[in-house]
Design a protein around this motif. Structure first.
Motif, mmCIF file in Angstrom:
data_model
loop_
_atom_site.group_PDB
_atom_site.id
_atom_site.type_symbol
_atom_site.label_atom_id
_atom_site.label_comp_id
_atom_site.label_asym_id
_atom_site.label_seq_id
_atom_site.Cartn_x
_atom_site.Cartn_y
_atom_site.Cartn_z
ATOM 1 N N SER A 2 0.835 -1.199 0.000
ATOM 2 C CA SER A 2 0.000 0.000 0.000
ATOM 3 C C SER A 2 0.870 1.249 0.000
ATOM 4 O O SER A 2 1.932 1.289 0.630
ATOM 5 C CB SER A 2 -0.910 0.017 1.231
ATOM 6 O OG SER A 2 -1.779 -1.088 1.215
ATOM 7 N N VAL A 3 0.396 2.281 -0.693
ATOM 8 C CA VAL A 3 1.087 3.562 -0.724
ATOM 9 C C VAL A 3 0.386 4.494 0.250
ATOM 10 O O VAL A 3 -0.842 4.680 0.195
ATOM 11 C CB VAL A 3 1.075 4.156 -2.139
ATOM 12 C CG1 VAL A 3 1.655 5.565 -2.141
ATOM 13 C CG2 VAL A 3 1.862 3.257 -3.085
ATOM 14 N N ILE A 4 1.165 5.082 1.151
ATOM 15 C CA ILE A 4 0.636 5.980 2.171
ATOM 16 C C ILE A 4 1.138 7.389 1.887
ATOM 17 O O ILE A 4 2.334 7.609 1.653
ATOM 18 C CB ILE A 4 1.073 5.552 3.590
ATOM 19 C CG1 ILE A 4 0.732 4.083 3.834
ATOM 20 C CG2 ILE A 4 0.423 6.456 4.635
ATOM 21 C CD1 ILE A 4 -0.721 3.743 3.742
ATOM 22 N N LEU A 5 0.231 8.359 1.905
ATOM 23 C CA LEU A 5 0.576 9.764 1.745
ATOM 24 C C LEU A 5 0.300 10.518 3.038
ATOM 25 O O LEU A 5 -0.574 10.145 3.808
ATOM 26 C CB LEU A 5 -0.241 10.394 0.608
ATOM 27 C CG LEU A 5 -0.099 9.781 -0.779
ATOM 28 C CD1 LEU A 5 -1.018 10.504 -1.763
ATOM 29 C CD2 LEU A 5 1.340 9.828 -1.265
ATOM 30 N N GLY A 6 1.035 11.611 3.253
ATOM 31 C CA GLY A 6 0.806 12.453 4.406
ATOM 32 C C GLY A 6 1.617 12.028 5.615
ATOM 33 O O GLY A 6 2.520 11.185 5.532
ATOM 34 N N SER A 7 1.260 12.604 6.780
ATOM 35 C CA SER A 7 1.995 12.321 8.009
ATOM 36 C C SER A 7 1.113 12.643 9.212
ATOM 37 O O SER A 7 0.100 13.347 9.105
ATOM 38 C CB SER A 7 3.282 13.152 8.069
ATOM 39 O OG SER A 7 2.979 14.542 8.053
ATOM 40 N N GLY A 8 1.502 12.114 10.362
ATOM 41 C CA GLY A 8 0.798 12.399 11.605
ATOM 42 C C GLY A 8 -0.673 12.036 11.540
ATOM 43 O O GLY A 8 -1.043 10.922 11.132
ATOM 44 N N ASP A 9 -1.533 12.969 11.931
ATOM 45 C CA ASP A 9 -2.974 12.752 11.880
ATOM 46 C C ASP A 9 -3.533 12.823 10.472
ATOM 47 O O ASP A 9 -4.730 12.584 10.271
ATOM 48 C CB ASP A 9 -3.693 13.794 12.746
ATOM 49 C CG ASP A 9 -3.522 13.528 14.226
ATOM 50 O OD1 ASP A 9 -3.215 12.372 14.592
ATOM 51 O OD2 ASP A 9 -3.684 14.469 15.019
ATOM 52 N N PHE A 10 -2.701 13.167 9.513
ATOM 53 C CA PHE A 10 -3.157 13.346 8.131
ATOM 54 C C PHE A 10 -2.462 12.328 7.225
ATOM 55 O O PHE A 10 -1.675 12.667 6.358
ATOM 56 C CB PHE A 10 -2.903 14.782 7.674
ATOM 57 C CG PHE A 10 -3.685 15.782 8.476
ATOM 58 C CD1 PHE A 10 -4.957 16.162 8.093
ATOM 59 C CD2 PHE A 10 -3.152 16.329 9.632
ATOM 60 C CE1 PHE A 10 -5.694 17.074 8.836
ATOM 61 C CE2 PHE A 10 -3.878 17.244 10.386
ATOM 62 C CZ PHE A 10 -5.154 17.609 9.986
ATOM 63 N N ARG A 11 -2.767 11.063 7.472
ATOM 64 C CA ARG A 11 -2.202 9.958 6.690
ATOM 65 C C ARG A 11 -3.325 9.305 5.903
ATOM 66 O O ARG A 11 -4.408 9.040 6.430
ATOM 67 C CB ARG A 11 -1.513 8.945 7.603
ATOM 68 C CG ARG A 11 -0.316 9.514 8.341
ATOM 69 C CD ARG A 11 0.214 8.536 9.394
ATOM 70 N NE ARG A 11 0.730 7.306 8.768
ATOM 71 C CZ ARG A 11 0.167 6.115 8.900
ATOM 72 N NH1 ARG A 11 -0.932 5.976 9.626
ATOM 73 N NH2 ARG A 11 0.707 5.055 8.323
ATOM 74 N N TYR A 12 -3.038 9.042 4.628
ATOM 75 C CA TYR A 12 -4.044 8.494 3.729
ATOM 76 C C TYR A 12 -3.440 7.351 2.917
ATOM 77 O O TYR A 12 -2.307 7.442 2.451
ATOM 78 C CB TYR A 12 -4.559 9.573 2.771
ATOM 79 C CG TYR A 12 -5.186 10.752 3.477
ATOM 80 C CD1 TYR A 12 -6.551 10.806 3.706
ATOM 81 C CD2 TYR A 12 -4.389 11.805 3.936
ATOM 82 C CE1 TYR A 12 -7.132 11.885 4.365
ATOM 83 C CE2 TYR A 12 -4.956 12.888 4.599
ATOM 84 C CZ TYR A 12 -6.323 12.918 4.808
ATOM 85 O OH TYR A 12 -6.888 13.980 5.466
ATOM 86 N N MET A 13 -4.229 6.299 2.741
ATOM 87 C CA MET A 13 -3.833 5.196 1.878
ATOM 88 C C MET A 13 -4.436 5.401 0.494
ATOM 89 O O MET A 13 -5.631 5.702 0.357
ATOM 90 C CB MET A 13 -4.332 3.867 2.445
ATOM 91 C CG MET A 13 -3.926 2.658 1.602
ATOM 92 S SD MET A 13 -4.533 1.090 2.294
ATOM 93 C CE MET A 13 -6.309 1.303 2.074
#
Length: 323
Positions: A2-13
């Protein structure tokens, strides 16, 4: 993997392959996307079936609008379970029920106002609702202004002109309102979002954006704005990193919270080509509409063999990012 974008509370798959098109159907390009109160997703596209409706998991539900639109451009979900669809090809906004019945048309189909006249409309781009029900329209390809209408479609006022000073526009491409009635306008080729009061009086502007194209503010009192940004396209900068295309989340002052996307345009998971519209559902998942096929020739060599590019993406929230 899976590719994950963002960081911290703002993480999206990155949810690859989301949206099950019926066999033989295509989007052409996806100009805009919206989500209703039941998290059904409305995809406003330039194919033969202009409005395609999915459930949250991407299962096809229905389509409508066949033969109605000249060139789909903007989509805004109204506060009363209706949908506002902006057609820059025939210079109109149509308010429709969620099953496609037209209940209001603003503008005269195929009758544009004179170029840069400031009169509605010449290739209008998007709509927004004020808390009192007034309707704002960004009129951006053959005009450089915004218009305000009553809920019944009566023209109340207009503001703006071509230029780069405060209150002027260079491709006014999108518009949205917050719960307090402030109006946010994507001034695309001036690389900024301008903020106005309910009467079009300039308040401030948000910078550090690259060709902001799509805007989305969740309903109710909140502190976030989701911005779809186009990347560079000039021969001298189209390969420059860190300019987009991307989705940027900003706070109520316009400060960057997180940027989603890779350094360059592309079709790999986590990359974008041309974010043109953005919407967010009740879970905080982000839907990104892209006009990839229209933009690709300006940023990449011609496709061989010709094929349709990906132009709709879903980013599934992984953390407790506010919706």
């Amino acid at each position: 993997m899976s590719v994950i974008l963002g960081s911290g509370d703002f993480r999206y798959m990155v949810t690859e392959g989301w949206g099950e098109l019926p066999d033989g159907w295509s989007y052409g390009d996806v100009a805009a996307v919206g989500v209703d109160r039941k998290d059904r997703v409305y995809v406003f596209n330039r194919g033969a079936h202009p409005v395609i409706v999915y459930d949250q998991d991407g299962r096809f539900l229905r389509s409508w609008g066949e033969g109605l639109f000249a060139r789909p451009h903007g989509l805004h979900m109204g506060p009363d379970d209706t949908i506002f669809l902006t057609d820059d090809g025939d210079h109109t906004i149509r308010q429709c029920t969620l099953d496609g019945k037209v209940v209001l048309t603003i503008g005269i189909p195929m009758r544009p106002s004179p170029y840069m006249s400031g009169e509605p409309f010449h290739r209008c781009t998007h709509t927004a609702h004020a808390p009192n029900g007034d309707i704002y329209v960004s009129d951006g390809y053959g005009n450089a202004c915004c218009h305000k209408f009553s809920p019944s479609g009566k023209h109340l006022m207009s503001w703006g002109e071509s230029g780069s000073d405060p209150g002027q526009f260079n491709i006014v491409h999108n518009i949205c309102c917050d719960a307090e009635g402030w109006v946010y306008v994507a001034d695309r080729e001036n690389h900024r979002i301008q903020v106005f009061d309910a009467n079009g009086r300039y308040e401030t502007q948000w910078n550090n954006l690259h060709r902001p194209c799509g805007l989305y503010m969740p309903p109710g009192k909140q502190q976030l704005c989701y911005v779809g940004e186009l990347g560079p396209s000039l021969p001298v900068n189209k390969n420059a990193p860190n300019l987009g295309p991307r989705v940027t989340i900003v706070d109520s002052r316009g400060a960057t919270v997180v940027r989603l996307g890779h350094l360059h345009a592309g079709e790999a998971p986590g990359q974008f080509i041309a974010p043109h519209g953005v919407a967010v559902d009740s879970h905080g998942d982000i839907y990104v509409a892209e006009v990839s096929n229209a933009v690709w020739p300006s940023i990449k060599p011609p496709l061989e063999p010709p094929r349709e590019l990906r132009c709709l993406q879903k980013l599934t929230r992984l953390a407790s990012a506010p919706a």
